[in-house]
Design an enzyme around this catalytic site. Structure first.
Site, short mmCIF file in Angstrom:
data_model
loop_
_atom_site.label_atom_id
_atom_site.label_comp_id
_atom_site.label_asym_id
_atom_site.label_seq_id
_atom_site.Cartn_x
_atom_site.Cartn_y
_atom_site.Cartn_z
N SER A 1 -77.67 -35.48 49.30
CA SER A 1 -77.39 -34.34 48.69
C SER A 1 -75.90 -33.58 48.70
CB SER A 1 -77.88 -33.74 50.43
OG SER A 1 -78.25 -32.30 50.27
N ASP B 1 -87.32 -29.61 46.16
CA ASP B 1 -87.25 -30.61 47.18
C ASP B 1 -88.11 -29.65 48.41
OD1 ASP B 1 -85.23 -29.98 47.92
OD2 ASP B 1 -84.43 -31.90 47.32
N HIS C 1 -86.24 -33.54 50.36
CA HIS C 1 -85.15 -34.02 50.30
C HIS C 1 -84.42 -35.19 51.32
CE1 HIS C 1 -81.05 -32.39 49.56
NE2 HIS C 1 -80.56 -32.99 51.08
#
Length: 271
Positions: A69, A218, A250
């Protein structure tokens, strides 16, 4: 990231010997040149020392940097601030997982909550380079907000104090697409999960639950942001791959067996 660490240990990596963690406190944000950022500066200094120490402990081999991320955008900022000779000497491969290179539409929703107290809360705001200058991302009864209307959006949600930091500390870092770090890169991203592309409020006060138009991504990061760096980095770097994992969101990309298999394969290939 426990499952990823378990898989790495199964591949022969040992914590503190050939595998090292570098957690960052995202209550704080690194800043562009000319702006003070004590926490960010100290973190980058410590990370540089850690990479060099990891290399020394492993026969002077360069390191592989794996992130998830916003760790990817943070690591990118770290890399481009190091001399190219240092990058080539100490970084064998960079593997950002689910990195939001151009922000995300949900970044605008998060600013309506207590999240705005974090210095890094402005980082996820969508970039006009990725989402376009005129595409509505948030709509109210009488106004549309695009990635080029972030300043007006901040003021209208009652977060006028965020305008100065956004213009002076965020835009200099993220207004343009991230430059190629000029080290080998493999991006691993999830795709095929409904992801908010526009939020529609019934009134002008941003109260209530908005309607949501969805697109690809995502589930958190929009596809356009996940793949934003591909054209330039494929042209400008020594090696680049973009690996898309279907139907993984994600967070699950760190525990999904298919995604983890890809990450481990890329690490082993780099070695």
């Amino acid at each position: 990231m426990d499952k990823l660490l378990e898989r790495l240990e199964g591949a022969g990596y040992r914590d503190g010997a050939a595998m090292f963690g570098a957690p960052y406190d995202f209550r704080y944000a690194v800043a562009p040149a000319g702006h003070p950022s004590r926490i960010g500066t100290e973190f980058f200094r410590s990370l540089k020392s850690l990479v060099e120490r990891a290399s020394q402990l492993n026969g002077d081999r360069p390191a592989i940097i794996v992130t998830h991320s916003y760790g990817g955008t943070l690591a990118h900022q770290f890399l481009i601030r190091q001399p190219l000779a240092w990058r080539r000497r100490f970084v064998r491969h960079f593997i950002p997982i689910a990195a939001p290179w151009g922000g995300l539409v949900l970044g605008m929703q998060a600013l309506r909550k207590e999240y705005r107290s974090l210095q890094s809360s402005l980082w996820p705001l969508p970039s006009a380079k990725v989402f376009g200058a005129g595409q509505p991302l948030v709509s109210t009864k009488h106004r549309n907000y695009s990635a080029s209307d972030v300043v007006g959006f901040l003021r209208d949600i009652g977060f006028g104090e965020g305008v100065g930091p956004y213009e002076s500390r965020v835009l200099p870092l993220f207004e343009e697409l991230p430059v190629c770090p000029r080290v080998p890169v493999t991006c691993v991203v999830g795709v095929g999960v409904p992801t908010p592309e526009r939020m529609v409020y019934p009134r002008d006060d941003f109260e209530g639950t908005p309607g949501v138009d969805v697109g690809d991504g995502d589930g958190l990061v929009n596809l356009a942001s996940l793949v934003a760096v591909e054209p330039e980095w494929r042209r400008g770097g020594p090696y680049f791959r973009m690996v898309k994992v279907a139907s993984v969101n994600h967070a699950a990309i760190l525990v999904d067996d298919r995604a983890l298999g890809i990450v481990i394969r890329e690490i082993q290939r780099a070695n």
